[in-house]
Motif scaffolding. Structure first.
Motif: not given
Length: 385
Positions: A29-36, A191-206, A353-356
């Motif tokens: 869990a800790d590693r996933w939160r840091k990696a997003g 073709e033509g299906f692209e991912r944008g940026r991974k969004l930075e959130k208040m919570g649910l970091k992983s 708290y922030t996840d919720a």
């Protein structure tokens, strides 16, 4: 309070799920939160244990068990002993049912084995930058080109947006009808299906949340899910289960926060004694315990109603509303009881708290839930106005 909806086989299943979450999810869990983002191998491991799409037919690798209590157990144990960012419930209980219920035999034969095994990770793309809950205002469109559909549009706040291999995409196919929407199965690598940026959130970091872009994506006719123009109806049919799944998640996290705090107030001392010995602490913990038991009983009853195909949109909306609002109150009080430690991210209660905070927003805001419940009472401005 003792819960009464579970049979011995459910409790045996819970033991196996708990062991999996403690061994394969919690340590990362800790590693996933840091990696997003989580390891996609975790879905494969869950699939190996039979924890993905337990409702799926045996020929696809599922258990063929049409009993939401098993899914409820998986969700609860992930909330308590795993990591909230592991969106197993989105994959198994929110998106997979679209394909299982609406897909034709060819589509299910093609996709369901990978979905059940965890090789094919799922997402659903409805929300757009300017629409939010207003699906009738959707601007993404798909045009029938004879041998394929040409899909264009932008989606945002898409959970599993980076990890997903197959995305159920809602797009307008009839510009003359507000609800003229269809659903499409868009595959990684088209073709033509692209991912944008991974969004930075208040919570649910992983949990990976991203923008998705569809630029002249040629979607084969074989990837239309259900009938053209019926997407809005399909979305409405699935929303009751989606909101109940959300309620199960919220109750799981709220119960966990309560348990963490109960242990903490027994140990933390102030003025020479544990803070749990003070009347204010005792009364507020008792109030939370009573409210949690009451809400859990209602959510459990909704699970049984869904099993019997009798869960109404209004009841599911009430479950989502009450559980998310209660979760918010519980998280706030639990942080307060933790004092300064509750504000430190190293403490789980701070992260919870922030996840919720998103709970009262996604899957339909609390205001939308109130609107649905109110209209169910016959209090509809379109009819009474």
């Amino acid at each position: 309070m003792q819960r009464t909806i579970f049979e011995p086989e459910h409790e045996q299943f819970r033991d196996s799920v708990r062991k999996f979450m403690l061994a394969e999810v919690a340590p990362h869990a800790d590693r996933w939160r840091k990696a997003g983002i989580i390891d996609r191998e975790t879905f494969l491991k869950a699939g190996e244990q039979g924890f993905l799409c337990v409702f799926a037919d045996e020929k696809y690798g599922g258990a063929g068990i049409d009993d939401l209590r098993f899914d409820q157990i998986i969700i609860e144990e992930n909330m308590r002993n795993g990591d909230l960012g592991f969106y197993i419930h989105l994959h198994s209980d929110l998106v997979a049912p679209y394909i299982h219920e609406l897909g034709n035999d060819e589509q299910k034969d093609r996709f369901m084995p990978g979905i059940v095994s965890g090789e094919t990770i799922l997402a659903v793309a409805m929300t757009e930058p300017s629409t939010g809950s207003d699906l009738a205002g959707m601007k993404s469109k798909a045009v029938d080109k004879g041998d394929h559909w040409l899909l264009n549009g932008t989606k945002t706040y898409i959970s599993n947006g980076i990890l997903s291999d197959l995305v159920v995409v809602a797009a307008r196919t009839d510009p003359d009808r507000p609800h003229g929407i269809s659903l499409f199965l868009v595959e990684r690598g088209m073709e033509g299906f692209e991912r944008g940026r991974k969004l930075e959130k208040m919570g649910l970091k992983s949990q990976d949340t991203a923008e998705l872009f569809f630029n002249d994506v040629k979607v084969p006719k074989a990837n239309l899910l259900g009938e053209a123009g019926q997407g809005f109806k399909y979305l409405a049919q699935m929303l009751a289960q989606e909101r109940l799944i959300a309620a199960i998640c919220f109750m799981g996290t709220a119960q966990t926060a309560f348990d963490l705090t109960l242990d903490y107030v027994k140990e933390r001392r102030a003025f020479g004694k544990p803070i749990g010995a003070f009347q204010n602490t005792r009364f507020k913990m008792a109030q939370m315990r009573a409210e949690l038991d009451m809400a859990q009983t209602f959510v459990d009853q909704c699970v049984m109603l869904l099993n019997e195909k009798r869960l109404t949109t209004e009841d599911a909306s009430a479950a989502k509303l009450l559980s998310s609002e209660l979760e918010g109150r519980v998280m706030d009080q639990c942080v307060q009881f933790h004092g300064g430690a509750g504000y430190m991210e190293e403490y789980r209660i701070s992260r919870m708290y922030t996840d919720a905070r998103i709970s009262r927003i996604y899957g339909g805001t609390s205001e939308i839930m109130l609107e649905i419940i109110g209209r169910g009472l016959g209090l509809d401005d379109r009819k009474l106005g």
